[in-house]
Enzyme design. Structure first.
Site, mmCIF file in Angstrom:
data_model
loop_
_atom_site.group_PDB
_atom_site.id
_atom_site.type_symbol
_atom_site.label_atom_id
_atom_site.label_comp_id
_atom_site.label_asym_id
_atom_site.label_seq_id
_atom_site.Cartn_x
_atom_site.Cartn_y
_atom_site.Cartn_z
ATOM 1 C CB SER A 175 -41.427 -1.496 33.571
ATOM 2 O OG SER A 175 -40.109 -1.008 33.711
ATOM 3 C CE1 TYR A 234 -39.934 -5.077 37.656
ATOM 4 C CE2 TYR A 234 -39.004 -3.918 35.767
ATOM 5 C CZ TYR A 234 -39.860 -3.947 36.858
ATOM 6 O OH TYR A 234 -40.656 -2.852 37.128
HETATM 7 P P1 NAD Z 1 -43.939 -1.767 45.697
HETATM 8 O O1 NAD Z 1 -42.937 -2.754 46.200
HETATM 9 O O2 NAD Z 1 -44.178 -0.521 46.460
HETATM 10 O O3 NAD Z 1 -45.346 -2.484 45.465
HETATM 11 C C1 NAD Z 1 -45.459 -3.798 44.995
HETATM 12 C C2 NAD Z 1 -46.802 -4.335 45.421
HETATM 13 O O4 NAD Z 1 -46.918 -5.698 44.964
HETATM 14 C C3 NAD Z 1 -46.967 -4.362 46.948
HETATM 15 O O5 NAD Z 1 -48.300 -4.043 47.301
HETATM 16 C C4 NAD Z 1 -46.676 -5.841 47.280
HETATM 17 O O6 NAD Z 1 -47.292 -6.274 48.483
HETATM 18 C C5 NAD Z 1 -47.306 -6.506 46.061
HETATM 19 N N1 NAD Z 1 -46.862 -7.886 45.896
HETATM 20 C C6 NAD Z 1 -45.607 -8.360 45.824
HETATM 21 N N2 NAD Z 1 -45.636 -9.711 45.729
HETATM 22 C C7 NAD Z 1 -46.945 -10.063 45.724
HETATM 23 C C8 NAD Z 1 -47.627 -11.310 45.658
HETATM 24 N N3 NAD Z 1 -46.966 -12.491 45.562
HETATM 25 N N4 NAD Z 1 -48.979 -11.317 45.694
HETATM 26 C C9 NAD Z 1 -49.670 -10.135 45.805
HETATM 27 N N5 NAD Z 1 -49.072 -8.937 45.877
HETATM 28 C C10 NAD Z 1 -47.730 -8.920 45.839
HETATM 29 O O7 NAD Z 1 -43.478 -1.433 44.207
HETATM 30 P P2 NAD Z 1 -43.987 -0.392 43.102
HETATM 31 O O8 NAD Z 1 -42.785 0.331 42.649
HETATM 32 O O9 NAD Z 1 -45.176 0.369 43.552
HETATM 33 O O10 NAD Z 1 -44.373 -1.410 41.935
HETATM 34 C C11 NAD Z 1 -45.688 -1.561 41.433
HETATM 35 C C12 NAD Z 1 -45.595 -1.971 39.983
HETATM 36 O O11 NAD Z 1 -44.977 -0.924 39.247
HETATM 37 C C13 NAD Z 1 -44.761 -3.218 39.726
HETATM 38 O O12 NAD Z 1 -45.373 -4.019 38.748
HETATM 39 C C14 NAD Z 1 -43.454 -2.665 39.201
HETATM 40 O O13 NAD Z 1 -42.770 -3.571 38.386
HETATM 41 C C15 NAD Z 1 -43.966 -1.472 38.435
HETATM 42 N N6 NAD Z 1 -42.965 -0.447 38.156
HETATM 43 C C16 NAD Z 1 -42.338 0.199 39.164
HETATM 44 C C17 NAD Z 1 -41.396 1.174 38.863
HETATM 45 C C18 NAD Z 1 -40.658 1.902 39.920
HETATM 46 O O14 NAD Z 1 -39.695 2.593 39.587
HETATM 47 N N7 NAD Z 1 -41.060 1.844 41.178
HETATM 48 C C19 NAD Z 1 -41.104 1.467 37.528
HETATM 49 C C20 NAD Z 1 -41.783 0.789 36.522
HETATM 50 C C21 NAD Z 1 -42.720 -0.164 36.847
#
Ligand code: NAD
Length: 261
Positions: free
Chosen positions: A143, A156
Site C-alpha cells: 500500500s 495497517y
Molecule cells: P476487499 O475488502 O475488497 O478485499 C479483501 C479480501 O480479503 C476479501 O476477499 C476478503 O474476503 C479477504 N479477507 C479478509 N479477511 C480474511 C481472512 N481472515 N482470511 C482470508 N481472506 C480474508 O479489499 P481490497 O481493497 O481489494 O484489498 C485488497 C488488498 O489491497 C489488501 O491487502 C489491502 O490492504 C490492499 N490495498 C487496498 C487499497 C484500497 O484502496 N482499496 C489500497 C492499498 C492497498
C-alpha cells in the site's frame, strides 16, 4: 515463457483487487486458487464464472488468513488440485481506523495477522515448492501506507511497512532460484475495503461522507482519481512476465503521485 498453464494462489480474491488479480491471470491462461470470505453461493458463482469465461481451472480455498495451519493447507491444496504453484499473490487485507490510544488490541492483532503474518506463512510454505520447480513469482499487495503513514491507521501502516520489508528479505533469499518477490503499493482503490472505512473516518475526524472522499482520500492523490483494481492487476501480470525477471525486492507504487509528495 507464456503464463498459460501456470498455477496461482491469490489470497483475499473473493472481492476487490484480489478478484481483479484472479481474473487478469486467468485471462493469461493461468489456473487460479481463489480464497477469501463471503457467501458460499456468491463465491461459487464467481469461481465458475472465471472458469467458463477464461477456460482455465479455478478452485477455492476457505483458508482463514489468521490461521497458519490453514494457510499451509491452502498451499498444499494448490499443489495437489492444480498440479503445482508458480505464482503466489498475498493480497488478503483488512483495515481499522481509530486513534492509537483507543485502538482495540484485538483489531491490532487481527490486522497484523492478516496483512503481514499471513504473507510470511504463505511464502514460507510456497518457497520450497517454487525452488523445486526452479521458477516462481511472489507478489504482495502492500500500500502507499508501506511507504508513508496516515493518522488513525497504526496497525495497517505497521503491517504494510512490515510487508515491504518481508518482500525485500524474501527477494534476497530467493534471488538465485529464478523466483522474484515484489510488492505493489496502490493508493486509494475504490473497493469494499475503502468504502467500509468511510464511516469510521467520518467519526474519527468529525467529517461528512463527501468530505472524507474528497478531502481525506482523494486529497492524498495528486491525480484526484481513484486507482482501479484492474490497473493494479495489470502490474501483477507484468511482474509475472519474462520481461520482469530482473525486478525483485521492489515496491512498485501505483498511487496517482501520492508518495511523490
Ligand atoms: P476487499 O475488502 O475488497 O478485499 C479483501 C479480501 O480479503 C476479501 O476477499 C476478503 O474476503 C479477504 N479477507 C479478509 N479477511 C480474511 C481472512 N481472515 N482470511 C482470508 N481472506 C480474508 O479489499 P481490497 O481493497 O481489494 O484489498 C485488497 C488488498 O489491497 C489488501 O491487502 C489491502 O490492504 C490492499 N490495498 C487496498 C487499497 C484500497 O484502496 N482499496 C489500497 C492499498 C492497498
Amino acid at each position: 515463457m507464456s503464463l498459460k498453464d501456470c498455477n496461482a494462489i491469490i489470497t483475499g480474491s473473493t472481492s476487490g483487487i484480489g478478484l481483479a488479480y484472479a481474473r487478469a491471470l486467468a485471462e493469461e491462461g493461468v489456473n487460479v486458487l481463489i480464497n477469501g470470505l463471503g457467501k458460499p453461493a456468491d463465491i461459487e458463482q464467481e469461481r465458475t464464472r472465471i472458469e467458463t469465461e477464461f477456460g482455465i481451472k479455478a478452485i477455492y480455498s476457505p483458508a482463514d488468513m489468521t490461521r497458519p495451519d490453514q494457510i499451509k493447507d491452502m498451499i498444499d491444496q494448490a499443489v495437489s488440485e492444480l498440479g503445482g504453484l508458480d505464482i503466489l499473490i498475498n493480497n488478503a487485507g483488512v483495515q481499522f481506523v481509530s486513534p492509537i490510544e483507543e485502538f482495540p488490541v484485538e483489531k491490532w492483532d487481527q490486522i497484523i495477522a492478516i496483512n503481514l503474518s499471513a504473507a510470511f506463512h504463505a511464502i514460507r510454505a510456497a518457497a520450497p515448492v517454487m525452488k523445486k520447480a526452479g521458477w516462481g513469482r511472489i507478489i504482495s499487495t502492500a500500500s502507499a501506507h508501506s511507504l508513508v503513514a496516515s493518522p488513525f491507521k497504526a496497525a495497517y501502516v505497521a503491517a504494510k511497512h512490515g510487508l515491504a520489508g518481508l518482500t525485500k528479505t524474501a527477494a534476497l533469499e530467493l534471488a538465485t532460484h529464478k523466483i522474484t518477490v515484489n510488492c505493489i503499493s496502490p493508493g486509494y482503490v475504490w473497493t469494499p475495503l475503502v468504502e467500509h472505512q468511510i464511516p469510521d473516518t467520518m467519526k474519527a475526524r468529525g467529517l461528512t461522507r463527501e468530505q472524507v472522499i474528497n478531502d481525506v482520500l482523494l486529497d492524498s492523490q495528486p491525480t484526484k482519481q481513484f486507482v482501479t483494481a484492474e490497473q493494479v492487476a495489470a502490474i501483477a501480470v507484468f511482474l509475472c512476465s519474462d520481461a520482469a525477471v530482473q525486478i525483485t525486492g521492489a515496491n512498485i507504487s501505483v498511487d496517482g503521485g501520492w508518495t511523490a509528495e
